[in-house]
Design a protein around this motif. Sequence first.
Motif, PDB file in Angstrom:
ATOM      1  N   HIS A 201      45.888  54.797  12.092  1.00  0.00           N
ATOM      2  CA  HIS A 201      47.322  55.475  11.772  1.00  0.00           C
ATOM      3  C   HIS A 201      47.333  56.354  10.988  1.00  0.00           C
ATOM      4  O   HIS A 201      48.237  57.299  11.189  1.00  0.00           O
TER       5      HIS A 201
ATOM      6  N   GLY B 200      45.361  58.894  10.494  1.00  0.00           N
ATOM      7  CA  GLY B 200      44.906  60.145  11.025  1.00  0.00           C
ATOM      8  C   GLY B 200      43.330  60.222  10.872  1.00  0.00           C
ATOM      9  O   GLY B 200      42.823  61.475  10.968  1.00  0.00           O
TER      10      GLY B 200
ATOM     11  N   VAL C 113      51.190  61.953   4.835  1.00  0.00           N
ATOM     12  CA  VAL C 113      51.367  61.440   6.153  1.00  0.00           C
ATOM     13  C   VAL C 113      52.586  60.392   6.183  1.00  0.00           C
ATOM     14  O   VAL C 113      52.580  59.745   5.315  1.00  0.00           O
ATOM     15  N   SER C 114      53.572  60.738   7.068  1.00  0.00           N
ATOM     16  CA  SER C 114      54.819  59.975   7.193  1.00  0.00           C
ATOM     17  C   SER C 114      54.663  58.679   7.985  1.00  0.00           C
ATOM     18  O   SER C 114      53.406  58.514   8.786  1.00  0.00           O
TER      19      SER C 114
ATOM     20  N   ASP D 115      56.502  57.763  10.368  1.00  0.00           N
ATOM     21  CA  ASP D 115      56.787  58.203  11.639  1.00  0.00           C
ATOM     22  C   ASP D 115      55.484  58.651  12.327  1.00  0.00           C
ATOM     23  O   ASP D 115      55.206  58.165  13.684  1.00  0.00           O
ATOM     24  N   SER D 116      54.671  59.316  11.772  1.00  0.00           N
ATOM     25  CA  SER D 116      53.312  59.900  12.166  1.00  0.00           C
ATOM     26  C   SER D 116      52.266  58.694  12.517  1.00  0.00           C
ATOM     27  O   SER D 116      51.533  58.653  13.239  1.00  0.00           O
TER      28      SER D 116
ATOM     29  N   SER E  88      53.159  55.713  13.044  1.00  0.00           N
ATOM     30  CA  SER E  88      53.663  54.896  14.298  1.00  0.00           C
ATOM     31  C   SER E  88      53.470  55.700  15.247  1.00  0.00           C
ATOM     32  O   SER E  88      52.733  55.102  16.559  1.00  0.00           O
ATOM     33  N   ALA E  89      53.265  56.928  15.328  1.00  0.00           N
ATOM     34  CA  ALA E  89      53.097  57.800  16.720  1.00  0.00           C
ATOM     35  C   ALA E  89      51.614  57.700  17.213  1.00  0.00           C
ATOM     36  O   ALA E  89      51.296  57.925  18.226  1.00  0.00           O
ATOM     37  N   ARG E  90      50.944  57.291  16.109  1.00  0.00           N
ATOM     38  CA  ARG E  90      49.199  57.010  16.506  1.00  0.00           C
ATOM     39  C   ARG E  90      48.980  55.905  17.036  1.00  0.00           C
ATOM     40  O   ARG E  90      47.865  55.444  17.489  1.00  0.00           O
TER      41      ARG E  90
END
Length: 186
Positions: A61, A63, A173-174, A176-177, A179-181
């Motif tokens: 998550h 990245g 890393v936020s 939201d990013s 969650s997006a992963r």
Amino acid sequence: MTNVVEGFGQAVAELGRVTGRLDEKQITGFIEAVARAKRIFLIGVGREGLSTRAFTMRLMHLGKEAHWIWDDTTPAIGSGDLLIATSGSGQIGHIDYVFDQAAAAGADTAVVTGDPSGRTARKAKTLLWVPAAVYKGNADVVASSQPMGNLFEQSLLILFDQIVIALAQRLGVSKDSMSARHRNVE
Ligand SMILES: O=C([C@H](O)CO)[C@H](O)[C@H](O)COP(=O)(O)O
């Protein structure tokens, strides 16, 4: 019959005692090893493995390319990669074997353990001691009213969650990013 709510409170108190014994420098060293790794490979066994798998998911998550050692799609490990082994007792034969193979392949190594004098921990480039009672019983750790390795396994899960939050800040890393992963096919 045991009062479950009281038991919960006792477990939280035990976790608090583990918190007081964690070494900030070791945690920072561990965070930096993860941050600089090209790819991260993880191994752990039993309930320790379950806490470690939860951490593996969060690394994805964040990245980071993260692989569980026993998965069918796990690639070859090498230079620039990091092997993270969790080993409460520090005496798990197959983890020690995998550790040696990863080190021989040129990977960086980190061990998260309840016993820093264990045979795998002594070889690790990065050591993170979680001084909580483990399954087979280590010396000089926070004792627990709970059975087997509960306290170490709970400590791993919470410590890794906090390390992920620190890593998110360190890597910019936020939430939201993250969650997006997350897997988007149900
Ligand atoms: O899964 C486990 C067991 O349920 C004890 O709570 C342990 O995490 C696993 O057996 C590894 O234990 P250690 O030998 O303490 O590393």
